[in-house]
Scaffold this active site. Structure first.
Site, PDB file in Angstrom:
ATOM      1  N   ASP A  76      -8.441  -2.943  -7.125  1.00  0.00           N
ATOM      2  CA  ASP A  76      -7.956  -2.741  -5.765  1.00  0.00           C
ATOM      3  C   ASP A  76      -9.054  -2.145  -4.886  1.00  0.00           C
ATOM      4  O   ASP A  76      -9.622  -1.095  -5.186  1.00  0.00           O
ATOM      5  CB  ASP A  76      -6.742  -1.813  -5.787  1.00  0.00           C
ATOM      6  CG  ASP A  76      -6.118  -1.675  -4.416  1.00  0.00           C
ATOM      7  OD1 ASP A  76      -5.198  -2.445  -4.111  1.00  0.00           O
ATOM      8  OD2 ASP A  76      -6.562  -0.798  -3.657  1.00  0.00           O
ATOM      9  N   SER A 115       0.837  -1.196   0.000  1.00  0.00           N
ATOM     10  CA  SER A 115       0.000   0.000   0.000  1.00  0.00           C
ATOM     11  C   SER A 115       0.882   1.259   0.000  1.00  0.00           C
ATOM     12  O   SER A 115       1.691   1.425  -0.916  1.00  0.00           O
ATOM     13  CB  SER A 115      -0.957  -0.036   1.193  1.00  0.00           C
ATOM     14  OG  SER A 115      -1.971   0.927   1.062  1.00  0.00           O
ATOM     15  N   HIS A 154      -6.704  -5.990  -1.339  1.00  0.00           N
ATOM     16  CA  HIS A 154      -5.676  -4.969  -1.136  1.00  0.00           C
ATOM     17  C   HIS A 154      -4.584  -5.561  -0.258  1.00  0.00           C
ATOM     18  O   HIS A 154      -4.840  -5.955   0.872  1.00  0.00           O
ATOM     19  CB  HIS A 154      -6.278  -3.733  -0.464  1.00  0.00           C
ATOM     20  CG  HIS A 154      -5.324  -2.595  -0.308  1.00  0.00           C
ATOM     21  ND1 HIS A 154      -4.834  -1.876  -1.387  1.00  0.00           N
ATOM     22  CD2 HIS A 154      -4.769  -2.038   0.794  1.00  0.00           C
ATOM     23  CE1 HIS A 154      -4.028  -0.916  -0.939  1.00  0.00           C
ATOM     24  NE2 HIS A 154      -3.964  -1.003   0.368  1.00  0.00           N
TER      25      HIS A 154
END
Length: 419
Positions: free
Chosen positions: A297, A201, A364
């Site tokens: 995502d 991330s 994610h």
């Protein structure tokens, strides 16, 4: 009684997993989601608390303050290290922690009172799973390496260098990066014959932005590569036709003084906020780089493509929380996002030194958990999972350009569903 305690423990673990997933979204459009109402479709694959999980202690970087390398609140940065052994004694895997960003004074003031902005609030121990696991059956290529997680407490992907004394905020992410590297080199990383920089991330963005700097720490004889998981944030138009993500990145770059740490050739062509987007940087990274990303995502859908702030009538409420409830027009919009992602990596994926694993899932971060990294039913593209793909690429066993067919063809996904 024992089975009841185990059930409660597993339920608590799910809440902790979901809280980690949602943290990075909370500042930008998911304030109304109730964590206890979140269900992870992948529960059927059996990941969760493990009695054999490895817990690793927190280390503060005591020399960092003298360099001005401090968290948002001025506290010391920190990391977790589990030593390698045997054939992995001189191999190092560095993972940069993710967790969103703060783009306003108000958000950063809030953040500095949490573990995302202060080491005072960080857990004394964290679990090492997925790519950080010490078990060969869970992490076959990197289990006996020196494995490090560098904690994220600056709010700008280890890239800022500024401060705001009125609000008592220190934006020192780039200095934290250098202080952490200096600390790890003194801990033995200078002897590395193999090194891999990874991140998920916001940490995935950092692993791209800091990749060549990482390479430059080592002699040419050291095998050095970088891995970005869920870090390919796109400068895409949202459902209103605007640029939610671009506006947010612009605020981050301006507030935290990120411009000086961004890639030079990109800065000569584009403004700094655009150079914070990995899509504009990946082709300039000289070090071999691997991208693991989902084509849909969940963070980008929730917080940048269809956040509640630009959906006043709630047309996207159901789709945003559960992909199975998306209308045909909404799926078409998301297919357009996937197409833009594939177009953005076309040149990058054409280079033999790079690797790509893009699966068509609503998720994610997939390298941090056992179920998606190397579980029995982990996601696969052309019958190869993420851990095997990364390992084959890192050790030059084979080139990896794994791009999934569009949704809904992939039945190996561990999708996130928000109730």
């Amino acid at each position: 009684m024992i089975s009841e305690m185990r059930a409660k423990s597993k339920k608590l673990w799910w809440v902790l997993i979901v809280m980690r997933i949602l943290w990075c979204c909370s500042v930008h459009g998911l304030e109304g989601l109730n964590v206890t109402d979140v269900h992870v479709e992948a529960e059927k694959y059996g990941y969760g608390a493990n009695s054999r999980s490895l817990m690793v202690g927190l280390n503060l970087i005591y020399g960092a303050a003298a360099k001005g390398a401090v968290c948002l609140d001025g506290s010391l940065p920190a990391y977790h290290l589990h030593r390698g052994y045997g054939s992995g004694t001189n191999s190092w895997l560095i993972q940069l922690e993710g967790g969103g960003w703060c783009d306003t004074i108000r958000n950063c003031v809030y953040r500095k009172k949490t573990h995302r902005g202060s080491s005072k609030y960080m857990e004394k121990e964290i679990e090492f799973t997925g790519i950080l696991s010490n078990r060969p059956d869970e992490n076959p290529d990197f289990f006996n390496w020196n494995r490090v997680k560098i904690r994220y407490c600056d709010g700008a992907s280890f890239s800022g260098d500024s401060q705001n004394m009125v609000a008592q905020l220190y934006f020192r992410g780039h200095r934290i990066w250098y202080a952490a590297m200096e600390e790890l080199m003194s801990q033995g990383m200078r002897h590395a014959n193999q090194a891999l920089l990874s991140g998920c991330s916001a940490g995935g963005v950092a692993s791209i932005l800091r990749c060549d700097e990482f390479r430059n720490l080592f002699p040419g004889t050291t095998r050095v590569k970088c891995l970005s998981d869920a870090g390919l944030f796109l400068d895409a138009r949202d459902i209103s036709g605007g640029r939610t993500m671009r506006r947010m990145f612009q605020r981050i770059v301006n507030l935290q003084g990120v411009g000086n740490s961004l890639e030079r050739s990109c800065m000569s062509r584009l403004n700094p906020s655009l150079c914070f987007f990995p899509q504009h940087v990946i082709n300039s990274v000289k070090t071999p780089l691997f991208l693991v990303n989902t084509a849909y995502d969940s963070w980008q859908i929730q917080a940048s493509l269809a956040p509640p702030t630009i959906d006043p009538h709630g047309y996207w409420n159901d789709c945003r929380k559960n992909y199975a409830r998306c209308s045909s027009s909404q799926i078409n919009f998301l297919q357009g996002f996937r197409f833009q992602m594939l177009r953005s990596i076309k040149q990058f994926a054409g280079s033999f030194k790079n690797g790509v694993f893009i699966n068509s899932c609503f998720a994610h971060c997939q390298t941090e958990r056992h179920d998606t990294w190397f579980g029995l039913n982990s996601p696969r593209v052309r019958n190869k999972g993420i851990a095997q793909s990364v390992g084959d690429w890192y050790f030059d066993r084979s080139g990896i350009r794994a791009i999934d067919c569009p949704y809904p063809c992939d039945n190996t996904c561990h999708n996130l569903v928000f109730k």
